[in-house]
Motif scaffolding. Sequence first.
Motif, PDB file in Angstrom:
ATOM      1  N   SER A  36      -1.520  42.369  24.676  1.00 58.00           N
ATOM      2  CA  SER A  36      -2.023  41.894  25.968  1.00 58.00           C
ATOM      3  C   SER A  36      -3.516  41.585  25.925  1.00 58.00           C
ATOM      4  CB  SER A  36      -1.737  42.950  27.043  1.00 58.00           C
ATOM      5  OG  SER A  36      -2.292  42.574  28.281  1.00 58.00           O
ATOM      6  N   LYS A  37      -4.300  42.501  25.377  1.00 59.34           N
ATOM      7  CA  LYS A  37      -5.759  42.323  25.375  1.00 59.34           C
ATOM      8  C   LYS A  37      -6.215  41.193  24.454  1.00 59.34           C
ATOM      9  CE  LYS A  37      -7.202  47.004  26.716  1.00 59.34           C
ATOM     10  NZ  LYS A  37      -8.082  48.154  26.375  1.00 59.34           N
ATOM     11  N   LEU A  38      -5.481  40.967  23.356  1.00 60.01           N
ATOM     12  CA  LEU A  38      -5.847  39.889  22.431  1.00 60.01           C
ATOM     13  C   LEU A  38      -5.204  38.555  22.824  1.00 60.01           C
ATOM     14  CD1 LEU A  38      -6.825  42.337  20.712  1.00 60.01           C
ATOM     15  CD2 LEU A  38      -6.084  41.056  18.701  1.00 60.01           C
ATOM     16  N   HIS A  39      -4.359  38.593  23.864  1.00 62.08           N
ATOM     17  CA  HIS A  39      -3.669  37.373  24.310  1.00 62.08           C
ATOM     18  C   HIS A  39      -2.954  36.712  23.120  1.00 62.08           C
ATOM     19  CE1 HIS A  39      -5.818  37.770  28.124  1.00 62.08           C
ATOM     20  NE2 HIS A  39      -6.925  37.924  27.429  1.00 62.08           N
ATOM     21  N   LEU A  40      -2.223  37.553  22.380  1.00 60.82           N
ATOM     22  CA  LEU A  40      -1.518  37.055  21.204  1.00 60.82           C
ATOM     23  C   LEU A  40      -0.306  36.242  21.640  1.00 60.82           C
ATOM     24  CD1 LEU A  40      -1.732  40.281  19.032  1.00 60.82           C
ATOM     25  CD2 LEU A  40      -2.875  38.104  18.546  1.00 60.82           C
ATOM     26  N   GLY A  41      -0.297  34.988  21.290  1.00 59.32           N
ATOM     27  CA  GLY A  41       0.791  34.100  21.661  1.00 59.32           C
ATOM     28  C   GLY A  41       0.560  32.729  21.063  1.00 59.32           C
ATOM     29  N   PRO A  42       1.523  31.833  21.209  1.00 57.92           N
ATOM     30  CA  PRO A  42       1.400  30.485  20.631  1.00 57.92           C
ATOM     31  C   PRO A  42       0.128  29.763  21.044  1.00 57.92           C
ATOM     32  CG  PRO A  42       3.636  30.865  21.418  1.00 57.92           C
ATOM     33  CD  PRO A  42       2.827  32.035  21.884  1.00 57.92           C
ATOM     34  N   GLU A  43      -0.341  30.003  22.278  1.00 58.50           N
ATOM     35  CA  GLU A  43      -1.541  29.304  22.746  1.00 58.50           C
ATOM     36  C   GLU A  43      -2.778  29.659  21.934  1.00 58.50           C
ATOM     37  OE1 GLU A  43      -1.276  33.171  25.026  1.00 58.50           O
ATOM     38  OE2 GLU A  43       0.112  31.627  24.300  1.00 58.50           O
ATOM     39  N   ASN A  44      -2.769  30.824  21.263  1.00 64.23           N
ATOM     40  CA  ASN A  44      -3.899  31.235  20.423  1.00 64.23           C
ATOM     41  C   ASN A  44      -3.532  31.290  18.939  1.00 64.23           C
ATOM     42  OD1 ASN A  44      -6.006  31.538  22.365  1.00 64.23           O
ATOM     43  ND2 ASN A  44      -5.019  33.412  23.101  1.00 64.23           N
ATOM     44  N   GLY A  45      -2.367  30.762  18.593  1.00 65.81           N
ATOM     45  CA  GLY A  45      -2.033  30.591  17.187  1.00 65.81           C
ATOM     46  C   GLY A  45      -1.466  31.789  16.461  1.00 65.81           C
ATOM     47  N   PHE A  46      -1.214  32.896  17.170  1.00 61.98           N
ATOM     48  CA  PHE A  46      -0.662  34.099  16.541  1.00 61.98           C
ATOM     49  C   PHE A  46       0.359  34.733  17.476  1.00 61.98           C
ATOM     50  CE2 PHE A  46      -4.764  33.548  14.575  1.00 61.98           C
ATOM     51  CZ  PHE A  46      -4.568  33.902  13.249  1.00 61.98           C
ATOM     52  N   ARG A  47       1.308  35.448  16.883  1.00 56.30           N
ATOM     53  CA  ARG A  47       2.225  36.233  17.707  1.00 56.30           C
ATOM     54  C   ARG A  47       2.530  37.552  17.014  1.00 56.30           C
ATOM     55  NH1 ARG A  47       7.052  31.899  17.169  1.00 56.30           N
ATOM     56  NH2 ARG A  47       7.366  32.022  14.908  1.00 56.30           N
ATOM     57  N   LEU A  48       2.794  38.560  17.817  1.00 58.84           N
ATOM     58  CA  LEU A  48       3.075  39.902  17.324  1.00 58.84           C
ATOM     59  C   LEU A  48       4.516  40.228  17.684  1.00 58.84           C
ATOM     60  CD1 LEU A  48       2.021  42.458  15.995  1.00 58.84           C
ATOM     61  CD2 LEU A  48       1.006  43.133  18.173  1.00 58.84           C
ATOM     62  N   LEU A  49       5.367  40.278  16.658  1.00 56.22           N
ATOM     63  CA  LEU A  49       6.807  40.396  16.887  1.00 56.22           C
ATOM     64  C   LEU A  49       7.337  41.765  16.471  1.00 56.22           C
ATOM     65  CD1 LEU A  49       7.981  36.935  15.518  1.00 56.22           C
ATOM     66  CD2 LEU A  49       7.640  37.589  17.910  1.00 56.22           C
TER      67      LEU A  49
END
Length: 240
Positions: free
Chosen positions: A201-214
């Motif tokens: 949540s705090k790093l906004h990890l997602g496609p919009e920032n080029g990374f995802r945490l699965l």
Amino acid sequence: MRIVLLEDNLTQSTLVCAWLRNAGHDVHSFMLTRELQRFCNRESVDLYLLDWMMPDISGEEFLRWLRSERRDHTPAIFITSRDTEDDIVTGLAAGADDFIIKPVSQRVLMSRIEAVLRRSKPREAEASMDLPPYLVDHAQKRILLHGEVLDLTEKEFDLAAFMFRNLGRLLSRGHLLEAVWGRNPDLATRTVDTHISRVRSKLHLGPENGFRLLPTYNFGYRLERVEASEASEAETPHAA
């Protein structure tokens, strides 16, 4: 580092484990290969130290299984009395990163371990990791997103930095727990899940920032890059 030792000689195992723990590593030792295989099905590590001649399954067979069945390319070093040229070639062909002939000295072993880990994780010694749009600043223990410093606790930073250092690797909850909190039996793996949620949540990890945490069911987590095409789709608004 989290290190596994496969060695059926109790005296040798006790000695090597003491060397590794005195150097600050977390060590898990096994005297049977099948027990190690069960461990590998639920845990990840940073390095394998393998004896070749084992009472059930040889270290060479284990390493071939690890590379082909588990598709695990974690660094591995043979520590063995098998010392012919053919043995060395076979061990390296099985996927070993180095080969040490017994008897092994503490200085040689620690130097070989450092060399293998340095080759496999060159970012470990860097003061910072530039992974746009993120900058992981180890010196000041902070992470920046698009140049803005994120509000992270010390443990959240340690967890995020460890995930970035191991980008693309599937890491078990136990591995993350030891790496960030140490070998503390009073802590549950749920602690990892809670902190992972906060970091995502705090790093906004997602496609919009080029990374995802699965998450991987019943195992752990993997931080990975998102393909440019996926990131573009995430940024493109869909027609109503």
